[in-house]
Design an enzyme around this catalytic site. Structure first.
Site, PDB file in Angstrom:
ATOM      1  N   ASP A 131      -5.564   2.388  -4.328  1.00 35.05           N
ATOM      2  CA  ASP A 131      -5.400   3.023  -3.023  1.00 35.05           C
ATOM      3  C   ASP A 131      -5.244   4.530  -3.235  1.00 35.05           C
ATOM      4  O   ASP A 131      -5.313   4.999  -4.370  1.00 35.05           O
ATOM      5  CB  ASP A 131      -4.169   2.457  -2.298  1.00 35.05           C
ATOM      6  N   ASP A 158      -2.453   7.570  -2.248  1.00 37.82           N
ATOM      7  CA  ASP A 158      -1.116   7.771  -1.684  1.00 37.82           C
ATOM      8  C   ASP A 158      -0.876   9.240  -1.354  1.00 37.82           C
ATOM      9  O   ASP A 158      -1.261  10.122  -2.122  1.00 37.82           O
ATOM     10  CB  ASP A 158      -0.054   7.329  -2.711  1.00 37.82           C
ATOM     11  N   ASP A 211      -1.987   5.038   1.739  1.00 33.67           N
ATOM     12  CA  ASP A 211      -0.556   5.036   2.084  1.00 33.67           C
ATOM     13  C   ASP A 211      -0.128   6.446   2.458  1.00 33.67           C
ATOM     14  O   ASP A 211      -0.370   7.380   1.697  1.00 33.67           O
ATOM     15  CB  ASP A 211       0.300   4.585   0.879  1.00 33.67           C
TER      16      ASP A 211
END
Ligand code: CTP
Ligand code: MN
Ligand code: MN
Length: 523
Positions: free
Chosen positions: A356, A358, A447
């Site tokens: 992902d 962040d 995120d």
């Protein structure tokens, strides 16, 4: 900088050595003036230490309360030579080469004899090679080995992405893309995690981590001497890999039905151990069967996980992360032009791929209300632009005076959102690829964390990872400094105060740790 140093880490004062044969230590006459003892409290405890100090003084030994340059004999209990060296290192004390490191058995024998007894090998604490106190002749031949003693804490090691121990990295025996590139002990640790066997998990994950940090390659068992976190079980496996090139235990895990299923199930966004356990018990072994089973109920997260599965399991590249960063900055700055936005997580540690992307967002001089609104506005904006594939916004439960959590894996209290964004390919030949059906975007997990400005250093440190690095930072703070650290704050239990920090460097300094750069935190 106004740094609050821990009690022992400041510069040491040199104690003047008293002259004359008759010296007084406590209320007793000193009979053996050329011996100056210091008794280590670590693992011995203060009561026993005080007792032994009194006893030794009553027998005419000079015993110092503090470790000064005058000390000639350091006595420890239940500590190896390396433990003592590490303690010295933590206290920022350069051990003099003439300092004798002795086990308490020597002192006890002295007490029995009423005078100093001869120091033999059984009394002397062995310092394994690679330590500054006893330069080993072997170490000189392999300079990379010798530099410094290796700490048991990942936060005292520099772990870059250059791994010298690929032999322990499972590539050859690897059957699936998820296990590729991970070392044997990470696989074993993960298997323990799936079985919820916490103790074995810790054993293996620490071994995996220390191996990654080594600046040299382990080619024989001799190379494992003096390396912390390698217990007998771990050493057996290392030996097997050195001899056979693979480990039967790791192979067994990689072929294990439960491990394989859990690995597959948890690769779906939104599926954790509980759901995996349930599906495994129900006899499922493939995702297709699960997806098409009408009796199963999925959470919103899992539905998104299945929907974008292929995109999400194919890793995010740095180029994609940079493109997401542009999106995030555009959106946040539209509402909060003065915001600071940092990419955290694996990409900040220099990784080229991640699962992902962040980000940490913070801004000086905004009200709590404005701060609370930003992520909502950003999500709305993306929703309207058709870029939002999934979002889960978690409101802040942050309280200024809350003590840092005692748990090493505690979740933080900042407002944050877990997203899946639609990232359009930036191909100029988009229109050239005339096939209309071809997908021109990729789903990316993102995120976002929003934190109060004065907590940004703690949040940045906490969200940069790696997870193992964070765990050891907290463990170190608790066990070596009597402090509590989490993503929000650092609390000194001795002084009963919160220690403020404007930067990560200041947090390391509060902890009495050398600064470790983000790219050295790949523990
Ligand atoms: N983190 C956290 N609280 C969470 C999730 C993550 O504090 N609820 C921290 C962890 O310390 C972690 C870091 O944020 O190290 C980044 O988390 P994650 O994205 O899961 O891992 P990465 O290290 O970025 O690895 P990857 O490349 O797989 O994303
Ligand atoms: Mn990440
Ligand atoms: Mn993340």
């Amino acid at each position: 900088m106004d740094l609050l140093q821990a009690p022992h880490s400041g510069p040491r004062k040199k104690r003047p050595r008293k002259a004359g044969a008759l010296m007084v230590s406590g209320a007793h006459e000193v009979r053996f003036g050329d011996l100056v003892l210091f008794i280590l409290e670590k693992k011995m405890g203060s009561t026993r230490r005080a007792f032994l100090m009194d006893l030794a003084r009553s027998k005419g030994f000079r015993v110092e309360d503090e470790l000064s340059d005058a000390v000639t004999h350091l006595v420890a209990e239940n500590n190896s030579g390396n433990d003592v060296l590490e303690w010295l290192q933590v206290q920022n004390i350069q051990a003099s080469s003439r300092l004798e490191l002795l086990d308490v058995s020597w002192l006890i024998e002295c007490m029995g004899a009423g005078k100093p007894v001869e120091m033999t090998r059984k009394h002397q604490l062995v310092v394994r090679r690679g330590s500054p106190a006893s330069p080993n002749p072997d170490a000189q031949k392999t300079p990379s080995r010798s530099v410094q003693r290796i700490s048991e804490y990942a936060c005292q090691r520099r772990t870059t992405l250059n791994n010298c121990n690929y032999a322990f990295t499972v590539t050859r025996l690897c059957f699936s893309t998820w296990s590729r590139g991970r070392n044997a002990f990470e696989i074993l640790a993960e298997n323990c995690e799936f079985k919820e066997n916490e103790d074995s998990y810790v054993t293996y994950i620490r071994a995996a981590s220390v191996l990654k940090s080594l600046p040299f390659t382990i080619i024989s068992m001799k190379d494992t001497e003096g390396i912390p976190c390698l217990g007998d079980r771990v050493k057996c496996i290392i030996e097997e890999i050195i001899e056979d090139g693979e480990s039967s235990e790791v192979n067994a895990v990689l072929n294990d039905e439960r491990y394989k299923s859990f690995k597959l199930f948890t690769s779906v966004f939104g599926v954790g151990l509980k759901t995996s356990e349930k599906w495994f018990r129900m006899g499922f072994r493939s995702l297709n069967k699960i997806k098409s089973d009408k009796s199963l109920k999925f959470t919103r997260m899992q539905k998104a996980g299945f929907l974008y599965y292929e995109d999400l399991v194919s890793c995010v590249t740095r180029a994609e992360a940079e493109a997401v960063s542009t999106l995030v900055k555009e959106a946040v700055w539209a509402f909060l032009p003065g915001a600071f936005i940092s990419m955290t997580g694996g990409f900040r540690r220099g990784k080229e791929i991640g699962h992902d992307v962040d980000f940490l967002i913070t801004s000086p001089e905004i009200t709590e209300d404005e701060e609370q609104q930003v992520l909502h506005k950003v999500i709305n904006l993306w929703e309207n632009k058709g870029l939002l594939l999934y979002s889960d916004l978690v409101e802040s439960t942050f309280e200024k005076l809350k003590l840092p959590s005692r748990k090493v894996d505690a979740l933080d209290h900042f407002q944050k959102c877990f997203l899946i964004l639609k990232l359009h390919h930036q191909r100029e030949d988009n229109e050239k690829s005339s096939q209309q059906e071809e997908k021109t975007w990729k789903a990316i997990r993102v995120d976002l964390v929003m934190c109060p400005y004065e907590r940004r250093a703690f949040a940045l440190l906490g969200w940069t990872g790696s997870r193992q690095f964070e765990r050891d930072l907290r463990r170190y703070a608790t066990h070596e400094r009597k402090m509590m650290l989490d993503n929000h704050a650092l609390y000194d239990k001795t002084k009963r105060i919160f220690l403020k920090a404007e930067s990560e460097e200041e947090i390391f300094a509060h902890l009495g740790l050398d600064y470790i750069e983000p790219w050295e935190r790949n523990a």
